[in-house]
Every structure is written in C-alpha cells, then in structure tokens.
Design an enzyme around this catalytic site. Structure first.
Site, PDB file in Angstrom:
ATOM      1  N   TYR A   1       2.188  -1.924   7.074  1.00 43.94           N
ATOM      2  CA  TYR A   1       1.682  -0.841   6.231  1.00 43.94           C
ATOM      3  C   TYR A   1       2.467  -0.773   4.921  1.00 43.94           C
ATOM      4  O   TYR A   1       1.891  -0.706   3.827  1.00 43.94           O
ATOM      5  CB  TYR A   1       1.771   0.490   6.974  1.00 43.94           C
ATOM      6  CG  TYR A   1       1.238   1.667   6.182  1.00 43.94           C
ATOM      7  CD1 TYR A   1      -0.109   1.730   5.838  1.00 43.94           C
ATOM      8  CD2 TYR A   1       2.071   2.712   5.798  1.00 43.94           C
ATOM      9  CE1 TYR A   1      -0.606   2.809   5.115  1.00 43.94           C
ATOM     10  CE2 TYR A   1       1.578   3.794   5.089  1.00 43.94           C
ATOM     11  CZ  TYR A   1       0.248   3.845   4.743  1.00 43.94           C
ATOM     12  OH  TYR A   1      -0.249   4.914   4.022  1.00 43.94           O
TER      13      TYR A   1
ATOM     14  N   SER B   1       1.895   4.768  -1.192  1.00 42.08           N
ATOM     15  CA  SER B   1       2.607   5.619  -0.245  1.00 42.08           C
ATOM     16  C   SER B   1       4.100   5.421  -0.409  1.00 42.08           C
ATOM     17  O   SER B   1       4.556   4.349  -0.833  1.00 42.08           O
ATOM     18  CB  SER B   1       2.201   5.236   1.189  1.00 42.08           C
ATOM     19  OG  SER B   1       3.076   5.797   2.142  1.00 42.08           O
TER      20      SER B   1
END
Length: 315
Positions: free
Chosen positions: A187, A161
């Site tokens: 994350y 990501s």
C-alpha cells in the site's frame, strides 16, 4: 516556474470540503471523481457539485453510484451528477471509459483506492494495490490528457496517503515476485507512486497549463479499510496518538482534495504534496504520520516510474 515557497492556506485539519470551496464558482466546469460512491469520494463529489460543477462519479458499482448521485442531487440541487462504470484493475474498462469521454475535463480527482489488501493479482500478474492505486489511474489520466488539454488550466488531484512514508517504490520488485508480500508495504509503495506521478506529470504538462498535485486526506474510517481488522485499526490509533494524527469526518477528509482541485492559491502550482489543507513539510525520521518523504518528491524516481508505467501498460 513557480517559486518553491511552501503553500499555506487559511484552512486546517478541521476544515470541511464545503468550507474550502465556499465562494468558488465551478459553473461550466466538468469534473471526474474516481471512487465517487464511497468514503471521501462522496464528499469530494458533493462539494464540487455544490459549487456548480458537472460531476461524473467513475465507479466500479454503478448501482451504488446512482444512489450516491441521487443523494448528491438532493443535497446540492445540482442535477448534473452523472455515473460511469470504471474498474481501475481492468485495462479494458479504463480504455472504454476514456473512449466514452467527450469534450473538455477541468478537474480529475484520482480518489479510488484499495488499502492493505491480502495478496491479489490482476490477470496481467500485477500486484493489486499498485495496479489499482497507481497503474489504473496512470492509464486513466494519460488517456484523458486530450480532454485535460482542451479544458485549459485543468487540475489533476492524486489522492495519496501518509502511508507513503512506509515504502518507496521498490523498482527492483514492484510486484512482490521475489520478496515476501506485505500488505502495508504494498500500500505504501502504491501511495508513493501517486506522489511521484504528480511530480512527473506536473513537469511534463506545465506548459499546457495542467497542474497535478498529490495529497493525504487524513485518517477517516471508510470502506477503504475493509481489509483492515479492528485490532489493526486500534493499533494504528494507538500509534497515531503520539504522532499527531487525528481521525477526521469524511467531510473533513475530503477538504484537502477539494482544496487541491479548486483553490485559487494553487493556480499554476504543481508537483506538490498537501496534508490538512496546506503543503506538507518534509517528513521527520521516525514519524510515520506527518510530512512528505524526500523519495516521494525525487524527480529521478518520478521519471523512472513514468517510464516503467508506460512499459508495463504496453506489455
């Protein structure tokens, strides 16, 4: 060794998974897509099945997996869409999935993930996002190595990501035992780990014909964001308006995964990070949406992460 020339393709942020795989015949190829019953996992699996591959959806919820499989069979006409249970946070589940796999594996798409969750831990005490997004996939991929070897010229796809730009892997405190827990930092760290995994695995397995690359799919509204409030999403949209990020459909979001999994342009290429169907440029300071951070491609960090991962899973 492949030259370090940046890989470019005819495809863009607007391209769909079906367009990327058009003309590629995957008949006789066996594929696993983790998290194949939601979000871009569905469209990744659909495109690969549409090209003739046998696709196994490795999912936490087999019932949702069966519904997705029936949908993909109906839309592609390919009856070789299978479902197998896999919970990446449960090492016993990963081990049983690996033990049940028989024969070669040509493409492994490590797509499943959890994003910006509240602070949660596995029974081992591992921070949930790192455990799911990195350690679970690490155990799965290394466990399936004999199957990847048996395939010859296998590909592993690590879905990362742009959030990797938020944090390197903080080796001093990966599991937030000392520092305050912050969902996006956790994350981001886990997504950096996905890229570092690709760097080290590509290096280790190149001689066996296995290539491993990472990618960022782009911004897609899926169940992955179930822990993210509408206010937070609105803030991210506002941030991204000036940062060049566009929201994509799931079919567009799956395109870069499918490209990395199948494109002849990537034959023999490993340890790279792709976005919008092309290899990413180095990230520019201050831009949180584009490019790849130098720390995510750092071979020393990649080697250290591998060592830490092996030791963590063995403990």
């Amino acid at each position: 060794m492949a030259s370090a020339t940046r890989i470019t393709t005819p495809f863009t942020a607007e391209s769909t998974a079906a367009q990327v795989v058009d003309g590629i015949d995957l008949t006789g190829r066996r594929v696993i897509v983790t998290g194949g019953a939601s979000g871009i996992g569905i469209e990744t699996a659909r495109a690969l099945a549409g090209a003739g591959a046998e696709v196994t959806l490795a999912v936490r919820n087999p019932q949702a997996g069966e519904q997705t499989a029936q949908d993909i069979i109906a839309t592609t006409g390919n009856k070789q869409v299978l479902v197998a249970p896999l919970d990446l946070t449960d090492q016993a589940s990963v081990a049983s999935f690996v033990a049940a796999w028989d024969g070669p594996l040509h493409i492994l798409v490590n797509n499943a993930g959890v994003m910006a969750s509240p602070e949660m831990r596995t029974p081992e005490g591992w921070e949930l996002q790192f455990a799911t997004n990195h350690l679970g996939h690490f155990a799965l991929t290394t466990g399936l190595l004999p199957a990847l070897r048996a395939a010859g010229r296998a590909r592993v796809v690590a879905v990362s990501s742009s959030a990797h730009l938020r944090s390197p892997v903080v080796f001093e405190d990966i599991h937030f035992r000392e520092r305050p827990y912050e969902p996006w930092a956790a994350y981001g760290q886990s997504k950096t780990a996905n890229v570092l995994f690709a760097v080290e695995a590509a290096k280790r397995w190149a001689a066996e014909g296995i290539t491993v690359n990472a990618l960022m799919p782009g911004g897609i509204r899926t169940n992955l964001q179930r822990h993210v409030s509408e206010e937070e999403l609105a803030r991210l949209r506002a941030q991204s308006a000036g940062g060049g990020m566009q929201w994509k459909t799931p079919e567009q979001g799956a395109a870069t995964s499918v490209l990395v999994a199948t494109s002849p342009l990537l034959e023999g290429i490993g340890g790279r990070y792709f976005e919008d169907c092309n290899e990413a440029e180095p990230a520019e300071p201050g831009l949180r949406r584009r490019g790849v951070a130098a720390y995510a491609l750092d071979p020393e960090a990649a080697a250290l992460l591998w060592q830490v991962s092996v030791e963590t899973l063995a403990s």
